[in-house]
Scaffold this motif. Structure first.
Motif, PDB file in Angstrom:
ATOM      1  N   GLY B 212     -43.502  10.016  83.235  1.00  0.00           N
ATOM      2  CA  GLY B 212     -44.224  11.225  82.839  1.00  0.00           C
ATOM      3  C   GLY B 212     -44.837  11.922  84.041  1.00  0.00           C
ATOM      4  N   ASP B 213     -45.161  11.128  85.090  1.00  0.00           N
ATOM      5  CA  ASP B 213     -45.676  11.711  86.336  1.00  0.00           C
ATOM      6  C   ASP B 213     -44.543  12.182  87.244  1.00  0.00           C
ATOM      7  OD1 ASP B 213     -48.288  11.272  85.664  1.00  0.00           O
ATOM      8  OD2 ASP B 213     -48.459   9.369  86.742  1.00  0.00           O
ATOM      9  N   GLY B 214     -43.314  12.009  86.797  1.00  0.00           N
ATOM     10  CA  GLY B 214     -42.183  12.447  87.612  1.00  0.00           C
ATOM     11  C   GLY B 214     -41.809  11.473  88.716  1.00  0.00           C
ATOM     12  N   ARG B 215     -42.315  10.243  88.648  1.00  0.00           N
ATOM     13  CA  ARG B 215     -42.106   9.288  89.747  1.00  0.00           C
ATOM     14  C   ARG B 215     -40.816   8.480  89.525  1.00  0.00           C
ATOM     15  NH1 ARG B 215     -47.861   6.421  90.047  1.00  0.00           N
ATOM     16  NH2 ARG B 215     -46.730   5.074  91.507  1.00  0.00           N
ATOM     17  N   LEU B 216     -39.681   9.169  89.519  1.00  0.00           N
ATOM     18  CA  LEU B 216     -38.407   8.513  89.210  1.00  0.00           C
ATOM     19  C   LEU B 216     -38.032   7.474  90.260  1.00  0.00           C
ATOM     20  CD1 LEU B 216     -35.878   8.230  87.461  1.00  0.00           C
ATOM     21  CD2 LEU B 216     -34.886  10.162  88.693  1.00  0.00           C
ATOM     22  N   HIS B 251     -39.997  13.901  93.302  1.00  0.00           N
ATOM     23  CA  HIS B 251     -40.303  15.334  93.160  1.00  0.00           C
ATOM     24  C   HIS B 251     -39.815  15.873  91.818  1.00  0.00           C
ATOM     25  CE1 HIS B 251     -41.157  15.850  97.607  1.00  0.00           C
ATOM     26  NE2 HIS B 251     -40.594  14.664  97.537  1.00  0.00           N
ATOM     27  N   TYR B 252     -40.444  15.423  90.760  1.00  0.00           N
ATOM     28  CA  TYR B 252     -40.022  15.876  89.434  1.00  0.00           C
ATOM     29  C   TYR B 252     -41.232  16.195  88.567  1.00  0.00           C
ATOM     30  CZ  TYR B 252     -35.911  13.538  91.131  1.00  0.00           C
ATOM     31  OH  TYR B 252     -34.884  13.148  91.931  1.00  0.00           O
ATOM     32  N   ARG B 253     -40.958  17.025  87.568  1.00  0.00           N
ATOM     33  CA  ARG B 253     -41.900  17.205  86.476  1.00  0.00           C
ATOM     34  C   ARG B 253     -41.347  16.357  85.322  1.00  0.00           C
ATOM     35  NH1 ARG B 253     -41.588  20.604  82.333  1.00  0.00           N
ATOM     36  NH2 ARG B 253     -39.988  21.875  83.321  1.00  0.00           N
ATOM     37  N   GLY B 254     -42.106  15.361  84.940  1.00  0.00           N
ATOM     38  CA  GLY B 254     -41.618  14.459  83.894  1.00  0.00           C
ATOM     39  C   GLY B 254     -42.174  14.833  82.529  1.00  0.00           C
ATOM     40  N   THR B 255     -41.343  14.691  81.507  1.00  0.00           N
ATOM     41  CA  THR B 255     -41.794  14.923  80.130  1.00  0.00           C
ATOM     42  C   THR B 255     -41.321  13.766  79.260  1.00  0.00           C
ATOM     43  OG1 THR B 255     -41.427  17.290  80.469  1.00  0.00           O
ATOM     44  CG2 THR B 255     -41.802  16.550  78.204  1.00  0.00           C
ATOM     45  N   VAL B 256     -42.271  13.063  78.677  1.00  0.00           N
ATOM     46  CA  VAL B 256     -41.891  12.016  77.714  1.00  0.00           C
ATOM     47  C   VAL B 256     -41.841  12.680  76.333  1.00  0.00           C
ATOM     48  CG1 VAL B 256     -42.492   9.797  76.691  1.00  0.00           C
ATOM     49  CG2 VAL B 256     -42.931  10.211  79.128  1.00  0.00           C
ATOM     50  N   PHE B 257     -40.645  12.942  75.866  1.00  0.00           N
ATOM     51  CA  PHE B 257     -40.480  13.628  74.576  1.00  0.00           C
ATOM     52  C   PHE B 257     -40.781  12.688  73.409  1.00  0.00           C
ATOM     53  CE2 PHE B 257     -37.946  16.226  77.392  1.00  0.00           C
ATOM     54  CZ  PHE B 257     -38.194  17.509  76.952  1.00  0.00           C
ATOM     55  N   ASP B 258     -40.418  11.430  73.586  1.00  0.00           N
ATOM     56  CA  ASP B 258     -40.602  10.511  72.465  1.00  0.00           C
ATOM     57  C   ASP B 258     -40.466   9.076  72.954  1.00  0.00           C
ATOM     58  OD1 ASP B 258     -41.060   9.701  69.863  1.00  0.00           O
ATOM     59  OD2 ASP B 258     -39.443  10.897  69.004  1.00  0.00           O
ATOM     60  N   TYR B 259     -41.047   8.180  72.188  1.00  0.00           N
ATOM     61  CA  TYR B 259     -40.903   6.740  72.448  1.00  0.00           C
ATOM     62  C   TYR B 259     -41.043   6.034  71.113  1.00  0.00           C
ATOM     63  CZ  TYR B 259     -42.454   1.986  73.656  1.00  0.00           C
ATOM     64  OH  TYR B 259     -42.603   0.627  73.721  1.00  0.00           O
ATOM     65  N   SER B 278     -44.856  16.535  94.450  1.00  0.00           N
ATOM     66  CA  SER B 278     -44.740  15.266  93.748  1.00  0.00           C
ATOM     67  C   SER B 278     -46.102  14.594  93.700  1.00  0.00           C
ATOM     68  CB  SER B 278     -43.737  14.356  94.436  1.00  0.00           C
ATOM     69  OG  SER B 278     -44.339  13.709  95.528  1.00  0.00           O
ATOM     70  N   VAL B 279     -46.229  13.631  92.819  1.00  0.00           N
ATOM     71  CA  VAL B 279     -47.485  12.899  92.697  1.00  0.00           C
ATOM     72  C   VAL B 279     -47.768  12.134  93.982  1.00  0.00           C
ATOM     73  CG1 VAL B 279     -48.544  10.960  91.488  1.00  0.00           C
ATOM     74  CG2 VAL B 279     -47.420  12.774  90.196  1.00  0.00           C
ATOM     75  N   GLY B 280     -46.731  11.825  94.709  1.00  0.00           N
ATOM     76  CA  GLY B 280     -46.941  11.124  95.969  1.00  0.00           C
ATOM     77  C   GLY B 280     -45.753  10.253  96.287  1.00  0.00           C
ATOM     78  N   ASP B 281     -45.352  10.255  97.539  1.00  0.00           N
ATOM     79  CA  ASP B 281     -44.278   9.372  97.946  1.00  0.00           C
ATOM     80  C   ASP B 281     -44.893   8.055  98.377  1.00  0.00           C
ATOM     81  OD1 ASP B 281     -42.043  10.978  97.498  1.00  0.00           O
ATOM     82  OD2 ASP B 281     -42.500  12.140  99.296  1.00  0.00           O
ATOM     83  N   LEU B 282     -44.603   7.044  97.624  1.00  0.00           N
ATOM     84  CA  LEU B 282     -45.174   5.747  97.957  1.00  0.00           C
ATOM     85  C   LEU B 282     -44.274   5.051  98.970  1.00  0.00           C
ATOM     86  CD1 LEU B 282     -46.433   4.662  94.458  1.00  0.00           C
ATOM     87  CD2 LEU B 282     -47.514   6.092  96.180  1.00  0.00           C
ATOM     88  N   GLU B 283     -44.721   3.895  99.378  1.00  0.00           N
ATOM     89  CA  GLU B 283     -43.916   3.125 100.315  1.00  0.00           C
ATOM     90  C   GLU B 283     -42.882   2.345  99.508  1.00  0.00           C
ATOM     91  OE1 GLU B 283     -44.608  -0.562 103.326  1.00  0.00           O
ATOM     92  OE2 GLU B 283     -46.209   0.888 103.116  1.00  0.00           O
TER      93      GLU B 283
END
Ligand SMILES: [Fe+2]
Lengths: 301, 308
Positions: B212-216, B251-259, B278-283
């Protein structure tokens, strides 16, 4: 003794009947659309099936009961419950080799009875009654290679995923119960059943294929660990130690990536009630690196 | 003309939302949420739906569906009592050939398949019937090799991106996969469906929070741990493939449509649209891979060149 004269039903034999579609492909039956090159791979296994068929010629049985790894069910064990199926089976993994036009008669009464016995033993079971269901290629291949005439009814039993969902030991215990239920239902039916475990032994595949899939230069067992385990299991079978095969099954399955994880061989040993007669190894060979043996237990004597 | 991967979606792989939406509110919800995703795809410029389905297992490398109009039916191995799925699909055979070229160029063993009566998997059929019911957009689907691990799957995803760019297509990539994949092993009353365990549910929600945060890419890095802890579907290869096809970043906009639960498994619909920030590039712990050089089989005899 002729058909229908058996005083009571019996499992008259058991076959380890592996199902590589390659063996049907190489045999060029009219039902299969692709034609093989005849380059010569898999000869040991083809000869093994030939020896098996010759051995079975003198035997009388009414029905084939097959446990198949290629009908994978996650909601318990399922049984074919429609009297006749016909259609085209295209193998999703080897579509270049197996596009097989099939007709299959089902012994629904026996199928239902095994289902009921298994359910009464506490197993989760379903009858499959959708007439559009496509019969899996494990059932078709093993039945065709054992009895190409296709003139006997079949009971096909799915492979429940217990060993995959939980562990090998749990899977084998479920197959023990399913095998016993199969045996009880066959005995109550008054029929003579030949039981088929449709599976390979070691089951590590090569993930590539030569330009001619039948190129014999390509075939060898995937690695020596697999071969050593296969030799060990076959030696146990040939010396009549079927109980020990079952006891070592979880380790064999684990250490040899064996297709026995799908339950077919454990089910067969239980359905035969762990015979002490020697299993006759008609042939052993590799298909894309996996180890396959054609083994017969004659329980009619 | 340079093509482009427009966006990606994670979509469920079980047929029940299509076969029996009235049997369970969650299944109906998944079906309805697919209509929202469908609208989003239709509003985009997409001219190709590119799928990776965990329900199409392969052994010999990677298979790519290239029959321009597969027409048959499939009956689910478990859920046969809910009826048959008849299908007539529209596949982009030209793109399939280009995907094959790009996969081979990156060292992968691959082939296209086009056979009458080929059993298209239930995950693919369900996704396409719900997201593209009138076949407005042609599709292409690639199999899930049972032996491939992360590196090989990343390379397969990068080859997908190569093919999209070379073909000039505007592609939406679909990862057809469950999240937690432990099913109830008995027949249940569909009305009482739930995620198999609270643990699986918590892991699913954690993964969905990141998506949902776009952190693919973070999710791709977390896939092994998730699979281990929550019985992830097929090692979560669909997420590896998607992450690679979408560029290996956050670098995404995430959308959780359903679960929702489907027979105990976690079924989610998630959209990922490229975004500037993006929310942040982690290591990242695990490196990417660009080229596949074959299995490093330590048990095989030392015979290079034989089975590569
Ligand atoms: Fe198999």
């Amino acid at each position: 003794m002729r058909r229908g004269e058996h005083p009571s039903g019996a499992v008259v034999g058991g076959i380890l009947a592996p199902h590589p579609p390659h063996l049907v492909y190489a045999s060029n039956p009219p039902q299969n659309e692709p034609r093989s090159s005849g380059a010569g791979a898999w000869q040991e296994l083809l000869a093994g099936y030939q020896r098996l068929r010759a051995s079975l010629e003198a035997r009388v049985y009414d029905v084939l009961v097959v446990h198949t790894p290629h009908w994978k069910t996650r909601t318990g064990t399922h049984f074919l419950g429609v009297p006749h199926f016909s259609g085209l089976s295209v193998d999703p993994i080897f579509p270049n080799l197996f596009r097989f036009q099939y007709e299959l008669d089902v012994d629904v009464a026996l199928s239902q009875s095994i289902h009921d016995h298994a359910r009464d033993a506490g197993l989760s079971c379903q009858m499959m009654t959708n007439p559009e269901f496509r019969v899996d290629y494990g059932t078709l291949t093993s039945c065709h290679l054992v009895r190409p005439a296709g003139d006997l009814p079949v009971v096909a039993i799915s492979s429940v995923r217990t060993a995959f969902d939980y562990c090998n030991e749990a899977g084998d215990q479920e197959m023990l119960a399913l095998g016993r239920a199969t045996r009880a239902a066959v005995e109550a039916s008054g029929k003579s059943a030949l039981c088929l475990a449709s599976c390979s032994l070691s089951h590590r595949h090569y993930t590539t294929e030569p330009a001619d899939p039948e190129d014999p230069a390509f075939e060898s067992i995937h690695n020596e660990n697999q071969a050593a385990w296969d030799r060990h299991i076959l030696a146990l079978m040939e010396s009549g130690q079927s109980r020990r095969v079952f006891d070592e099954m979880p380790d064999f399955t684990d250490q040899c990536v064996a297709e026995t994880r799908d339950g077919s061989l454990s089910w067969l040993l239980a359905a035969m009630d762990f015979p002490e007669v020697a299993g006759q190894v008609h042939g052993y060979g590799t298909v894309i690196g996996t180890g396959n043996a054609v083994v017969e237990w004659d329980l009619s004597r | 003309m340079s093509g482009q991967v427009l966006s990606g979606y994670l979509v469920p792989n079980q047929p029940l939302p299509l076969l029996a939406p009235d049997a369970n509110r969650g299944w109906a919800s998944l079906r309805d949420s697919c209509a929202r995703v469908r609208a989003e795809i239709e509003a985009s410029e997409a001219d190709l739906l590119l799928l990776f389905s965990t329900r199409w297992v392969s052994i010999i490398g990677h298979q790519i569906q290239a029959d321009p109009q597969p027409e048959w039916w499939v009956v689910d191995e478990d859920f046969h009592s809910y009826g048959s799925l008849h299908y007539k699909l529209r596949m982009d055979a030209d793109f399939a050939a280009q995907y094959l070229d790009k996969a081979q160029a990156r060292g992968l063993h691959a082939r296209t398949v086009a056979y009458r009566g080929f059993p298209i998997d239930v995950g693919t059929i369900t996704a396409l019937r719900l997201l593209n019911p009138d076949n407005r957009i042609p599709a292409c689907v690639v199999s899930c090799n049972m032996y491939s691990d992360r590196a090989e799957t990343l390379v397969l995803g990068k080859a997908a991106r190569d093919a999209v760019e070379a073909s000039g297509r505007k592609a939406v990539v679909l990862g057809v996969s469950a999240l937690s994949n432990r099913m109830f092993t008995r027949w249940i009353d569909p009305a009482h469906d739930r995620i198999h365990s609270q643990k699986d549910d918590e892991w699913n929600r954690k993964l969905l929070e990141l998506l949902g945060d776009g952190r693919l890419e973070d999710v791709s890095q977390l896939a092994r741990e998730f699979s281990h802890q929550a019985n992830g579907d097929s090692k979560m290869k669909a997420l590896w493939w998607m992450a690679a096809a979408l560029g290996e970043n956050n670098h995404y906009r995430g959308t959780v449509f359903d679960y929702q639960p489907v027979w105990g498994t976690g079924a989610a619909l998630v959209g990922l649209q490229p975004a500037a920030a993006s929310v942040g590039d982690l290591e990242y712990d695990e490196d990417g891979a660009e080229f596949f050089r074959g299995d490093r089989n330590v048990l095989a005899p030392n015979d290079p060149g034989r089975h590569e």
